[in-house]
Design a protein around this motif. Structure first.
Motif, PDB file in Angstrom:
ATOM      1  N   ALA A  33     -45.996  35.316   6.300  1.00 31.92           N
ATOM      2  CA  ALA A  33     -46.506  34.251   7.168  1.00 31.92           C
ATOM      3  C   ALA A  33     -46.260  32.884   6.542  1.00 31.92           C
ATOM      4  O   ALA A  33     -45.851  31.932   7.223  1.00 31.92           O
ATOM      5  CB  ALA A  33     -47.991  34.467   7.453  1.00 31.92           C
ATOM      6  N   ALA A  34     -46.470  32.761   5.238  1.00 32.80           N
ATOM      7  CA  ALA A  34     -46.238  31.479   4.552  1.00 32.80           C
ATOM      8  C   ALA A  34     -44.761  31.099   4.611  1.00 32.80           C
ATOM      9  O   ALA A  34     -44.408  29.939   4.866  1.00 32.80           O
ATOM     10  CB  ALA A  34     -46.715  31.563   3.107  1.00 32.80           C
ATOM     11  N   VAL A  35     -43.882  32.069   4.395  1.00 34.62           N
ATOM     12  CA  VAL A  35     -42.443  31.803   4.457  1.00 34.62           C
ATOM     13  C   VAL A  35     -42.054  31.379   5.870  1.00 34.62           C
ATOM     14  O   VAL A  35     -41.279  30.438   6.064  1.00 34.62           O
ATOM     15  CB  VAL A  35     -41.640  33.039   3.995  1.00 34.62           C
ATOM     16  CG1 VAL A  35     -40.171  32.891   4.323  1.00 34.62           C
ATOM     17  CG2 VAL A  35     -41.827  33.286   2.505  1.00 34.62           C
ATOM     18  N   LEU A  36     -42.596  32.054   6.893  1.00 33.03           N
ATOM     19  CA  LEU A  36     -42.301  31.691   8.274  1.00 33.03           C
ATOM     20  C   LEU A  36     -42.800  30.279   8.604  1.00 33.03           C
ATOM     21  O   LEU A  36     -42.098  29.506   9.261  1.00 33.03           O
ATOM     22  CB  LEU A  36     -42.910  32.708   9.244  1.00 33.03           C
ATOM     23  CG  LEU A  36     -42.202  34.070   9.313  1.00 33.03           C
ATOM     24  CD1 LEU A  36     -42.995  35.029  10.199  1.00 33.03           C
ATOM     25  CD2 LEU A  36     -40.797  33.922   9.815  1.00 33.03           C
ATOM     26  N   ILE A  37     -43.996  29.948   8.149  1.00 33.52           N
ATOM     27  CA  ILE A  37     -44.547  28.607   8.411  1.00 33.52           C
ATOM     28  C   ILE A  37     -43.687  27.546   7.717  1.00 33.52           C
ATOM     29  O   ILE A  37     -43.345  26.523   8.311  1.00 33.52           O
ATOM     30  CB  ILE A  37     -46.020  28.527   7.965  1.00 33.52           C
ATOM     31  CG1 ILE A  37     -46.877  29.385   8.908  1.00 33.52           C
ATOM     32  CG2 ILE A  37     -46.509  27.080   7.948  1.00 33.52           C
ATOM     33  CD1 ILE A  37     -48.308  29.532   8.470  1.00 33.52           C
ATOM     34  N   ILE A  38     -43.313  27.780   6.482  1.00 32.88           N
ATOM     35  CA  ILE A  38     -42.458  26.827   5.757  1.00 32.88           C
ATOM     36  C   ILE A  38     -41.120  26.694   6.461  1.00 32.88           C
ATOM     37  O   ILE A  38     -40.591  25.589   6.636  1.00 32.88           O
ATOM     38  CB  ILE A  38     -42.294  27.256   4.283  1.00 32.88           C
ATOM     39  CG1 ILE A  38     -43.614  27.098   3.545  1.00 32.88           C
ATOM     40  CG2 ILE A  38     -41.192  26.451   3.608  1.00 32.88           C
ATOM     41  CD1 ILE A  38     -43.624  27.682   2.147  1.00 32.88           C
ATOM     42  N   LEU A  53     -40.497  27.201   9.655  1.00 29.03           N
ATOM     43  CA  LEU A  53     -40.704  26.447  10.895  1.00 29.03           C
ATOM     44  C   LEU A  53     -40.832  24.952  10.630  1.00 29.03           C
ATOM     45  O   LEU A  53     -40.292  24.129  11.364  1.00 29.03           O
ATOM     46  CB  LEU A  53     -41.943  26.964  11.638  1.00 29.03           C
ATOM     47  CG  LEU A  53     -41.783  28.312  12.346  1.00 29.03           C
ATOM     48  CD1 LEU A  53     -43.123  28.766  12.903  1.00 29.03           C
ATOM     49  CD2 LEU A  53     -40.757  28.217  13.453  1.00 29.03           C
ATOM     50  N   VAL A  54     -41.550  24.598   9.574  1.00 24.04           N
ATOM     51  CA  VAL A  54     -41.715  23.182   9.231  1.00 24.04           C
ATOM     52  C   VAL A  54     -40.364  22.566   8.869  1.00 24.04           C
ATOM     53  O   VAL A  54     -40.024  21.465   9.316  1.00 24.04           O
ATOM     54  CB  VAL A  54     -42.745  23.014   8.089  1.00 24.04           C
ATOM     55  CG1 VAL A  54     -42.738  21.602   7.531  1.00 24.04           C
ATOM     56  CG2 VAL A  54     -44.140  23.394   8.560  1.00 24.04           C
ATOM     57  N   VAL A  55     -39.566  23.281   8.079  1.00 26.07           N
ATOM     58  CA  VAL A  55     -38.248  22.772   7.690  1.00 26.07           C
ATOM     59  C   VAL A  55     -37.349  22.641   8.917  1.00 26.07           C
ATOM     60  O   VAL A  55     -36.662  21.631   9.100  1.00 26.07           O
ATOM     61  CB  VAL A  55     -37.605  23.689   6.617  1.00 26.07           C
ATOM     62  CG1 VAL A  55     -36.141  23.341   6.407  1.00 26.07           C
ATOM     63  CG2 VAL A  55     -38.369  23.589   5.312  1.00 26.07           C
ATOM     64  N   GLY A  71     -38.401  19.668  10.978  1.00 19.82           N
ATOM     65  CA  GLY A  71     -37.954  18.437  10.333  1.00 19.82           C
ATOM     66  C   GLY A  71     -36.482  18.174  10.576  1.00 19.82           C
ATOM     67  O   GLY A  71     -36.067  17.053  10.883  1.00 19.82           O
ATOM     68  N   ILE A  72     -35.670  19.216  10.462  1.00 24.43           N
ATOM     69  CA  ILE A  72     -34.233  19.082  10.721  1.00 24.43           C
ATOM     70  C   ILE A  72     -33.997  18.706  12.176  1.00 24.43           C
ATOM     71  O   ILE A  72     -33.169  17.842  12.484  1.00 24.43           O
ATOM     72  CB  ILE A  72     -33.494  20.381  10.340  1.00 24.43           C
ATOM     73  CG1 ILE A  72     -33.513  20.568   8.826  1.00 24.43           C
ATOM     74  CG2 ILE A  72     -32.062  20.359  10.852  1.00 24.43           C
ATOM     75  CD1 ILE A  72     -33.000  21.913   8.366  1.00 24.43           C
ATOM     76  N   ALA A  73     -34.735  19.341  13.094  1.00 18.75           N
ATOM     77  CA  ALA A  73     -34.577  19.042  14.518  1.00 18.75           C
ATOM     78  C   ALA A  73     -34.936  17.585  14.803  1.00 18.75           C
ATOM     79  O   ALA A  73     -34.218  16.891  15.529  1.00 18.75           O
ATOM     80  CB  ALA A  73     -35.445  19.978  15.354  1.00 18.75           C
ATOM     81  N   PHE A  74     -36.046  17.098  14.246  1.00 20.82           N
ATOM     82  CA  PHE A  74     -36.432  15.695  14.468  1.00 20.82           C
ATOM     83  C   PHE A  74     -35.388  14.751  13.893  1.00 20.82           C
ATOM     84  O   PHE A  74     -35.074  13.722  14.486  1.00 20.82           O
ATOM     85  CB  PHE A  74     -37.803  15.394  13.850  1.00 20.82           C
ATOM     86  CG  PHE A  74     -38.952  15.864  14.689  1.00 20.82           C
ATOM     87  CD1 PHE A  74     -39.120  15.413  15.990  1.00 20.82           C
ATOM     88  CD2 PHE A  74     -39.883  16.764  14.177  1.00 20.82           C
ATOM     89  CE1 PHE A  74     -40.183  15.841  16.763  1.00 20.82           C
ATOM     90  CE2 PHE A  74     -40.938  17.203  14.944  1.00 20.82           C
ATOM     91  CZ  PHE A  74     -41.091  16.743  16.246  1.00 20.82           C
ATOM     92  N   TYR A  75     -34.832  15.089  12.756  1.00 22.19           N
ATOM     93  CA  TYR A  75     -33.800  14.252  12.142  1.00 22.19           C
ATOM     94  C   TYR A  75     -32.568  14.181  13.040  1.00 22.19           C
ATOM     95  O   TYR A  75     -32.021  13.106  13.286  1.00 22.19           O
ATOM     96  CB  TYR A  75     -33.443  14.814  10.760  1.00 22.19           C
ATOM     97  CG  TYR A  75     -32.321  14.082  10.086  1.00 22.19           C
ATOM     98  CD1 TYR A  75     -32.538  12.832   9.491  1.00 22.19           C
ATOM     99  CD2 TYR A  75     -31.028  14.614  10.035  1.00 22.19           C
ATOM    100  CE1 TYR A  75     -31.512  12.150   8.871  1.00 22.19           C
ATOM    101  CE2 TYR A  75     -30.001  13.940   9.421  1.00 22.19           C
ATOM    102  CZ  TYR A  75     -30.241  12.710   8.840  1.00 22.19           C
ATOM    103  OH  TYR A  75     -29.226  12.033   8.241  1.00 22.19           O
ATOM    104  N   ILE A  76     -32.117  15.329  13.527  1.00 25.24           N
ATOM    105  CA  ILE A  76     -30.919  15.366  14.369  1.00 25.24           C
ATOM    106  C   ILE A  76     -31.158  14.630  15.686  1.00 25.24           C
ATOM    107  O   ILE A  76     -30.312  13.849  16.131  1.00 25.24           O
ATOM    108  CB  ILE A  76     -30.484  16.832  14.617  1.00 25.24           C
ATOM    109  CG1 ILE A  76     -29.948  17.419  13.313  1.00 25.24           C
ATOM    110  CG2 ILE A  76     -29.435  16.915  15.708  1.00 25.24           C
ATOM    111  CD1 ILE A  76     -29.667  18.907  13.378  1.00 25.24           C
ATOM    112  N   VAL A  77     -32.307  14.865  16.305  1.00 23.41           N
ATOM    113  CA  VAL A  77     -32.619  14.179  17.560  1.00 23.41           C
ATOM    114  C   VAL A  77     -32.694  12.668  17.329  1.00 23.41           C
ATOM    115  O   VAL A  77     -32.194  11.880  18.124  1.00 23.41           O
ATOM    116  CB  VAL A  77     -33.935  14.725  18.170  1.00 23.41           C
ATOM    117  CG1 VAL A  77     -34.421  13.842  19.300  1.00 23.41           C
ATOM    118  CG2 VAL A  77     -33.729  16.148  18.650  1.00 23.41           C
ATOM    119  N   GLY A  78     -33.275  12.262  16.229  1.00 24.57           N
ATOM    120  CA  GLY A  78     -33.338  10.834  15.903  1.00 24.57           C
ATOM    121  C   GLY A  78     -31.961  10.241  15.723  1.00 24.57           C
ATOM    122  O   GLY A  78     -31.682   9.130  16.176  1.00 24.57           O
TER     123      GLY A  78
END
Length: 185
Positions: free
Chosen positions: A31-36, A38-40, A43-50
């Motif tokens: 679960a921790a690996v999945l959450i990390i 998802l967060v990464v 972050g990549i998605a927001f960077y690309i969209v920006g």
């Protein structure tokens, strides 16, 4: 034998109890690996969209700049209305050494053809004043200024602004002044 069976049952029962905490740790770790992850990924998605949005803005700015440059180029290459004949003048020019020089030139005035139809009549009516303005502008120049392209460009800009200052604002304005003849002696 009963004792051995009890020990065997306890031994068999013990590993599942120990396996439960290991399974719980594995689930928490996954679960921790999945959450990390998802967060990464977020972050990549927001960077690309920006970045894509930034490109859209810069592309729009580039298009707008290209359109304005295109319009400026069209205005620069488009020929407007001109006088039937250029204004021909000969004036005295003072040199830096005090020597007297002459300037013989012909100035053609240009205005937008979409301007007021009475502008040509107004220019013709005010031609003596326009000639006087141009004579004053030219005779105030030095011999050295007249030999430089920047000096000629400044003279043209001064002619346009001074002629526009004496024309009524509701009938159009002069856009350019061209030298069709320019001889300094």
């Amino acid at each position: 034998m009963a004792d051995e069976e009890k020990k065997a049952e306890k031994t068999e029962a013990a590993p599942p109890e120990e396996a439960k905490p290991k399974a719980g740790k594995k689930i928490i770790l996954i679960a921790a690996v999945l959450i990390i992850d998802l967060v990464v990924m977020a972050g990549i998605a927001f960077y690309i969209v920006g970045k894509l949005k930034g490109d859209d803005v810069s592309e729009a700015a580039i298009k707008e700049q290209e359109e304005s440059e295109s319009k400026a180029q069209q205005l620069h290459t488009q020929m407007g209305m001109v006088l039937p004949a250029p204004v021909e003048l000969t004036v005295n020019i003072v040199g830096t050494t005090g020597a007297s020089h002459y300037l013989k030139c012909a100035v053609q005035l240009e205005w937008d053809d979409i301007g007021h139809p009475l502008l040509i009549a107004e220019i013709a009516r005010r031609m003596p004043k326009i000639k006087d303005l141009i004579i004053n502008i030219l005779s105030s120049q030095t011999y050295e200024d007249l030999l430089k392209p920047a000096g000629k460009k400044r003279i043209q800009e001064t002619i346009v602004s001074d002629v526009n200052a004496i024309l009524p604002g509701d009938q159009g304005k002069i856009r350019n002044a061209f030298f069709t003849e320019f001889l300094v002696q």
